[in-house]
Design an enzyme around this catalytic site. Structure first.
Site, mmCIF file in Angstrom:
data_model
loop_
_atom_site.group_PDB
_atom_site.id
_atom_site.type_symbol
_atom_site.label_atom_id
_atom_site.label_comp_id
_atom_site.label_asym_id
_atom_site.label_seq_id
_atom_site.Cartn_x
_atom_site.Cartn_y
_atom_site.Cartn_z
ATOM 1 N N ASP B 138 0.846 -1.192 0.000
ATOM 2 C CA ASP B 138 0.000 0.000 0.000
ATOM 3 C C ASP B 138 0.884 1.246 0.000
ATOM 4 O OD1 ASP B 138 -2.463 1.183 -0.149
ATOM 5 O OD2 ASP B 138 -2.789 1.214 2.009
ATOM 6 N N TYR B 140 1.029 5.706 -0.553
ATOM 7 C CA TYR B 140 0.579 6.854 0.242
ATOM 8 C C TYR B 140 0.697 8.061 -0.684
ATOM 9 C CZ TYR B 140 0.595 9.255 4.923
ATOM 10 O OH TYR B 140 0.322 9.973 6.064
ATOM 11 N N HIS B 145 -4.056 13.741 1.419
ATOM 12 C CA HIS B 145 -4.313 12.806 2.513
ATOM 13 C C HIS B 145 -3.143 12.819 3.508
ATOM 14 C CE1 HIS B 145 -5.426 9.191 4.709
ATOM 15 N NE2 HIS B 145 -4.277 8.648 4.392
ATOM 16 N N ARG B 154 0.534 14.059 13.948
ATOM 17 C CA ARG B 154 1.764 14.799 14.259
ATOM 18 C C ARG B 154 1.537 16.272 13.945
ATOM 19 N NH1 ARG B 154 2.698 10.553 11.204
ATOM 20 N NH2 ARG B 154 2.567 11.893 9.391
ATOM 21 N N GLU B 210 -10.919 3.771 3.666
ATOM 22 C CA GLU B 210 -9.983 4.590 2.890
ATOM 23 C C GLU B 210 -10.259 4.329 1.417
ATOM 24 O OE1 GLU B 210 -5.885 4.030 4.196
ATOM 25 O OE2 GLU B 210 -6.181 5.561 5.738
ATOM 26 N N GLU B 212 -9.328 4.078 -2.202
ATOM 27 C CA GLU B 212 -8.085 3.887 -2.948
ATOM 28 C C GLU B 212 -8.380 3.235 -4.294
ATOM 29 O OE1 GLU B 212 -4.829 2.030 -0.934
ATOM 30 O OE2 GLU B 212 -5.371 2.841 1.030
ATOM 31 N N ASP B 244 -9.365 0.335 1.938
ATOM 32 C CA ASP B 244 -8.374 -0.073 2.941
ATOM 33 C C ASP B 244 -8.924 0.270 4.325
ATOM 34 O OD1 ASP B 244 -5.965 -0.790 4.142
ATOM 35 O OD2 ASP B 244 -5.117 1.212 3.896
ATOM 36 N N ARG B 248 -8.654 3.455 13.437
ATOM 37 C CA ARG B 248 -7.803 4.614 13.751
ATOM 38 C C ARG B 248 -7.269 4.602 15.168
ATOM 39 N NH1 ARG B 248 -6.496 5.954 8.723
ATOM 40 N NH2 ARG B 248 -8.332 6.430 7.464
ATOM 41 N N GLN B 251 -4.573 2.034 15.319
ATOM 42 C CA GLN B 251 -3.435 2.545 14.547
ATOM 43 C C GLN B 251 -2.612 3.557 15.359
ATOM 44 O OE1 GLN B 251 -4.670 4.231 10.783
ATOM 45 N NE2 GLN B 251 -2.596 4.764 10.140
ATOM 46 N N TYR B 255 1.330 2.190 15.789
ATOM 47 C CA TYR B 255 2.036 2.371 14.520
ATOM 48 C C TYR B 255 3.497 2.784 14.650
ATOM 49 C CZ TYR B 255 2.343 7.475 14.003
ATOM 50 O OH TYR B 255 2.693 8.787 14.132
ATOM 51 N N LYS B 264 -4.968 -2.345 10.138
ATOM 52 C CA LYS B 264 -5.250 -2.417 8.708
ATOM 53 C C LYS B 264 -5.491 -3.841 8.211
ATOM 54 C CE LYS B 264 -3.960 1.930 7.440
ATOM 55 N NZ LYS B 264 -4.691 2.829 6.534
ATOM 56 N N THR B 268 -9.485 -5.874 3.701
ATOM 57 C CA THR B 268 -9.307 -4.923 2.611
ATOM 58 C C THR B 268 -10.268 -5.391 1.524
ATOM 59 O OG1 THR B 268 -6.962 -4.695 3.161
ATOM 60 C CG2 THR B 268 -7.637 -3.924 0.981
ATOM 61 N N THR B 370 -4.944 6.378 0.301
ATOM 62 C CA THR B 370 -6.193 7.145 0.287
ATOM 63 C C THR B 370 -6.101 8.314 -0.681
ATOM 64 O OG1 THR B 370 -6.389 6.613 2.613
ATOM 65 C CG2 THR B 370 -7.870 8.296 1.755
ATOM 66 N N GLU B 384 -10.544 12.373 7.973
ATOM 67 C CA GLU B 384 -10.320 13.700 7.399
ATOM 68 C C GLU B 384 -11.618 14.507 7.379
ATOM 69 O OE1 GLU B 384 -7.674 13.467 3.742
ATOM 70 O OE2 GLU B 384 -7.916 11.346 4.235
#
Lengths: 438, 438
Positions: B138, B140, B145, B154, B210, B212, B244, B248, B251, B255, B264, B268, B370, B384
């Protein structure tokens, strides 16, 4: 958890003479599985078990009629070009086949004459990856490795707050897993040189090994169904040696925020032999962690795990350089440690992997993560032994290393021994670094 | 890159009447591949292509002798229970089969009588994952996103310094990939509740989708051999829709430092239909990035990519709640965007994935990550749209959502349309959230 039975009796001897030599990796108490064929031939690959310096061709043995019942079913499945069908059969079949082989390979066994006809010398064999690996997951179960490497990548925050709660893992690449003897080109990738403001593309300058054990999943679980920790080990077929080659400079630049990718997926080398959980039964030791550490959440805890969740597998890494080969001097040991120092057990890995309903399948491979022990000479990677490439490692022939050079061969070995039990070994896991292809 | 030819002519009509209806996802200009069988039957799964509301059973068509040469070879391979053999055959075979199907399905084609006997109605079909997926990676590739989600995880450092240089990717789980129509249990896992000092185990409270696209690898590359960017698209068979699913809260806790894992790998979902790169040829658009951004390193750059590296696929996410189903009201659109906004192209993903020598294999799946567009209503995930669960999304029936509830069905759709070309679609990709199993 596998029980100790007559197959573990240290006094057993085999009619295959080399199996009785002290120091043999493959005495009659071991009986590990591989997939092999005659070297350089176009024969079909098929399953076998090691006994001394020989391999019993299990499909051929099944065809000869020396086995019956569950053992015969298991041996027949080994006629395939991968062990997936045997792995899917479960512990009852695995144990029945082990017991039948133990009896048939003992000195004086009536099956000796027939079984002798199915032997192939290991010296004339070549191996392949023993299972079709659907998914490969790599864990991070050594707190010593996590701390050592954390200091280098995140000096202010070496051990993440989740480490002592979560058996951290991530998905790796199945397609690039090769068997001992493989050679691979030094990977090319993006790195950010020290002080640079933009990355460059070129051959990896900080190529490293990682000393791990690989765990082959036997029976799987349905999607959505958890494997409770008390049943977790019954889903495990056995262990192999695993070298998780790592490009440290590529890793440092790419790994945030989604983890390692090209720094790891160019090659992973495993030993051809899978030592079964049955064979490892005598070498179980208590799984302990410091009292000041958080104790595992209930889904990761069990009495059986506390009493004997760990396994005392001695693990060694050696390097053989071009110069050593030219001078016909032996490889040099870089470190020696034991799997008993791991912070998370095999059963904890399986229970955690499936707690969300993720489905494991027969032949899936789990890596333990780099198995560094508590002291620095027990570190399972050069990045730890050299403090991030800042301290040279001296080799006995006068050479030095920070990271691996082209032509270097890395050899991993593993074995179990204790008073009152046989010594059993994993055989070698070795591979060679070739120059980059550019 | 695939060229526009007679098979793209928007004036073409088919003797399968529904293919000529405005708004059909599967006009004669599309011809996507799936693996299907009659619903509820124990027939073998086999490959087919969509035309209107029908499926051409390709193995049966091959057997009927309507194809010759490369097209016949390709159609014969589709008799398998997965498309891997066709995928391995390469672009020449894929294009020959497409052209032969385009000609045989046109109004007035002499093959109509024979081919009509191989049709199966889509309404009576069930599908499976169309390839044996060896590895799932996968990426990114949406900078929108990455920025949106980075702000939540972050706040001080939303977009990592590597993002505009490296097509960030990581390995995902192949075993839990299911086809549209799947239902899965809400995952259980460790989370650290706000303000808590130790984690707890329980059902995910922040379950998300997500949006995708999935990219099926056709021909692979040998280990150690790079795929240059100018050849990268010739290794790609086609695209599907991909959801996907993401937990959250799990995660956020798990992560670091090795990336997402249990958050995840529980499920899927992909669409059954793979739209080929040939079919997408008319909808190519220039791949551009702001002039102030770093331009791609040479191994990720080519004239062809700059001129037409992107694809204008319209993408939509809808939700259908239990209450909507009970009231027989249609699902509600949550967002609408286009794949053209991605920061990294398909060819860049393939070139990057193999720059270190990593071997791709036929049937491997790459996710785009995503696909959020530049504005918030183009976001491809609830995290989001709800600013991390802080803002409620209003649904037309008065319901509200931050994250997904049990019983919610998420439906993804994709299509391409432009002046002077036909409208082609991807069909639906939908799946339902079941309650946690505990």
């Amino acid at each position: 958890m596998s029980l100790i039975n007559e197959s573990h009796d240290p006094s057993l001897k085999s009619w295959v003479a080399q199996a009785n030599e002290p120091g043999s990796d493959f005495p009659i108490q071991n009986l590990p599985f591989a997939v092999f064929r005659r070297k350089g031939s176009d024969e079909a690959f098929r399953g076998g078990i090691a006994i001394g310096d020989q391999i019993v061709d299990l499909g051929a043995a099944a065809g000869s009629g020396v086995f019956s019942g569950e053992a015969a079913s298991g041996a027949t499945a080994c006629g395939d070009a991968s062990l997936n069908r045997l792995m899917a059969m479960g512990p009852s079949i695995w144990s029945a086949l082990r017991l039948a082989l133990s009896r048939a390979l003992r000195t004086g066994a009536p099956e000796a004459t027939i079984l002798a006809g199915t032997l192939a010398p290991q010296a004339q064999a070549e191996y392949t990856v023993p299972a079709r690996i659907g998914d490969y997951t790599d864990f991070y179960t050594s707190v010593h490795h996590a701390t050592n490497i954390g200091k280098l990548f995140r000096p202010d925050n070496p051990l993440m707050p989740n480490y002592k709660w979560v058996p951290i893992g991530y998905h790796g690449r199945a397609s690039s897993i090769g068997v001992s003897g493989q050679a691979f080109s030094r990977p090319i990738g993006q790195t950010l040189p020290p002080g640079a403001t933009q990355p460059e593309l070129g051959p990896c300058k900080r190529l490293d090994y990682e000393l791990e054990l690989g765990i082959f999943v036997g029976t799987g679980n349905e999607s959505g169904m958890q494997v409770p920790i008390t049943e977790a080990e019954s889903h495990v077929f056995g262990l192999c040696l695993l070298n998780d080659w790592s490009a440290r400079d590529i890793q440092a630049w790419e790994y945030q925020p989604l983890g390692p990718f090209l720094s790891k997926n160019f090659a992973t080398t495993i030993s051809p032999w899978i030592v079964t959980m049955d064979a490892l039964a005598p070498y179980r030791v208590p799984f302990t962690r410091p009292e000041s550490d958080p104790q595992p959440l209930p889904y990761l805890d069990s009495t059986q795990q506390r009493e004997a969740g760990a396994i005392d597998v001695q693990l060694e890494v050696c390097i053989e350089t071009e110069a050593m080969r030219a001078a016909r001097t032996p490889g040099a040991r870089l470190s020696l440690t034991s799997y008993r120092h791991a912070y998370w057990t095999i059963a904890q890995m399986v229970a955690h992997h499936t707690v969300n309903g993720c489905n494991l399948q027969p032949g899936d491979l789990l890596g333990t993560g780099t198995l560094s022990g508590p002291s620095l000479d027990q570190a399972g990677a050069l990045i730890e032994l050299t403090a991030g490439g800042k301290q040279l490692v001296d080799l006995p022939n006068g050479e030095q290393r920070t990271f691996l050079e082209d032509g270097d061969v890395v050899i991993m070995r593993g074995w179990c021994q204790k008073a009152g039990a046989a010594r059993i070994g994993f055989g070698d896991c070795y591979a060679r670094v070739l120059p980059a292809m550019c």
